[in-house]
Design an enzyme around this catalytic site. Structure first.
Site, PDB file in Angstrom:
ATOM      1  N   THR A 201       1.023  -1.105   0.053  1.00 30.77           N
ATOM      2  CA  THR A 201       0.101   0.010   0.084  1.00 30.77           C
ATOM      3  C   THR A 201       0.935   1.214   0.005  1.00 30.77           C
ATOM      4  O   THR A 201       1.959   1.173   0.727  1.00 30.77           O
ATOM      5  CB  THR A 201      -0.801   0.064   1.262  1.00 30.77           C
ATOM      6  OG1 THR A 201      -1.795  -0.953   1.204  1.00 30.77           O
ATOM      7  CG2 THR A 201      -1.723   1.448   1.486  1.00 30.77           C
ATOM      8  N   ARG A 229     -12.587  -9.389  -1.559  1.00 32.94           N
ATOM      9  CA  ARG A 229     -12.099  -8.825  -0.188  1.00 32.94           C
ATOM     10  C   ARG A 229     -11.627  -7.453  -0.524  1.00 32.94           C
ATOM     11  O   ARG A 229     -11.062  -7.147  -1.428  1.00 32.94           O
ATOM     12  CB  ARG A 229     -10.914  -9.908   0.436  1.00 32.94           C
ATOM     13  CG  ARG A 229     -10.490  -9.104   1.699  1.00 32.94           C
ATOM     14  CD  ARG A 229      -9.393  -8.377   1.383  1.00 32.94           C
ATOM     15  NE  ARG A 229      -8.586  -7.788   2.952  1.00 32.94           N
ATOM     16  CZ  ARG A 229      -7.820  -6.751   2.946  1.00 32.94           C
ATOM     17  NH1 ARG A 229      -7.328  -6.202   1.907  1.00 32.94           N
ATOM     18  NH2 ARG A 229      -7.322  -6.803   4.102  1.00 32.94           N
TER      19      ARG A 229
END
Ligand code: SD4
Length: 342
Positions: A201, A229
């Protein structure tokens, strides 16, 4: 009766007074913030991302443009961790999550988006061109295409391909242990490439020369996740939150546990109560540790925050988290403190 000229003068004065009180709230040294842009972002990919953001901030540009440009750099790098070349889900598809937020509570987000190179820019279009905050899956893709974003072929980076093949051998599904510096790494854990831990991320928050804050966050999510998800990264208040009067925060690590405590929003609320960015991040990490109990040893979570005076700080559950800083006078990586120094 107040004439027009007088009215304009009075409103100009009160606007200036509001601006002054905004920058002066806190401890009096805050006037320095104006004209001193700064950008911080998660992990060492943040160094390049900050450079791209600085192309905007350094010229007096807006924080919103900077945080979009900044993380687009990471999305383009085709690493194993962010963007189209990143780790796929357990069925082999790369699905991307991103969000963006400006100084006026405008925000946009996409989740479970496939085959689009710059999810952050789609998130910005959601913010600017729709009455909504969040679009997901095929709807998000359809919107992206209608906005002129090309549908790309999925092409895993060499690292992502290798990691996925390793994972397939056991196909064991358990939560990711992200960037825990020492100890056993779960099957979703980013691997060490060239001696460096990967991450999946990038979160970025920035202040521009007008003292305005914005933030962005983009990810492929947890590697080898269940199909469909979605983690914290595209969720406003979880992976990212900006309140121009107070500060901004972004999160990285185990998204489920960030969502549970509305992580980034909670950090900003603690800064509103007067806590420093680091102290606010630490409090929410402690809250997560308390909720998780013994399981806190198995996950990594980190928060990175900036307040409206341009002070910044971070805190993580485990060692290994670091963030990149760039300002007019400074450019470096900063190691975060952590709850467990394992
Ligand atoms: C997620 N928070 O999808 C992301 C993953 C992450 O460093 O931040 N990894 O849960």
């Amino acid at each position: 009766m107040i004439n027009r000229r007088k009215f304009i003068e009075t409103s100009a004065l009160s606007t200036a007074a509001i601006a002054l009180s905004k920058v002066a709230s806190g401890n009096g040294s805050t006037m320095a913030v104006k004209g001193k842009p700064i950008v911080i972002s998660t992990w060492n990919v943040g160094l390049n991302a900050n450079k791209a953001a600085w192309d905007v901030l350094g010229k007096g540009g807006k924080a919103l443009d900077a945080v979009e440009k900044g993380v687009m750099q990471t999305e383009s790098e085709q690493s194993c961790c962010v963007g189209l070349g990143a780790s796929p889900d357990r069925d082999g598809y790369v699905t991307l999550d991103a969000c963006i937020m400006d100084e006026n509570f405008n925000c946009g987000s996409v989740a479970f988006l496939e085959r689009i190179k710059h999810p952050i820019s789609v998130a910005r279009r959601v913010m600017e061109k729709t009455p909504h905050v969040m679009l997901v899956g095929s709807g998000a893709q359809q919107f992206a295409v209608s906005e002129g974003f090309p549908l790309e072929e999925q092409k895993l980076s060499t690292d992502a391909q290798k990691n996925y093949e390793n994972w397939l051998r056991k196909s064991e599904y358990k939560p990711p242990a992200i960037n825990v510096e020492k100890g056993e790494h779960g099957p979703f854990a980013p691997s060490k490439v060239n001696g460096e831990w990967n991450h999946d991320t990038i979160g970025m928050v920035a202040m521009d020369s007008n003292g305005n804050l914005s933030g962005s966050c983009t990810t492929s999510g947890a590697g080898f996740k269940m199909r469909g998800r979605v983690g914290d990264s595209p969720i406003i208040g979880a992976g990212l939150f900006v309140d121009n009067e107070v500060g901004a925060c972004t999160a990285t690590g185990q998204g489920e546990d960030v969502i549970r405590v509305a992580g980034s929003h909670s950090v900003v609320e603690l800064m509103r109560q007067g806590l420093s960015p680091e102290a606010a991040c630490k409090k929410i990490i402690q809250r997560i540790a308390k909720i998780k109990g013994a399981k806190a040893k198995e996950i990594q979570v980190a928060f990175l925050a900036i307040n409206n005076k341009g002070q910044h700080g971070a805190f993580a559950l485990h060692r290994g988290f670091e963030y990149a800083l760039k300002s007019g006078t400074d450019e470096r990586m900063i190691k975060s403190k952590s709850l467990f120094n394992d």
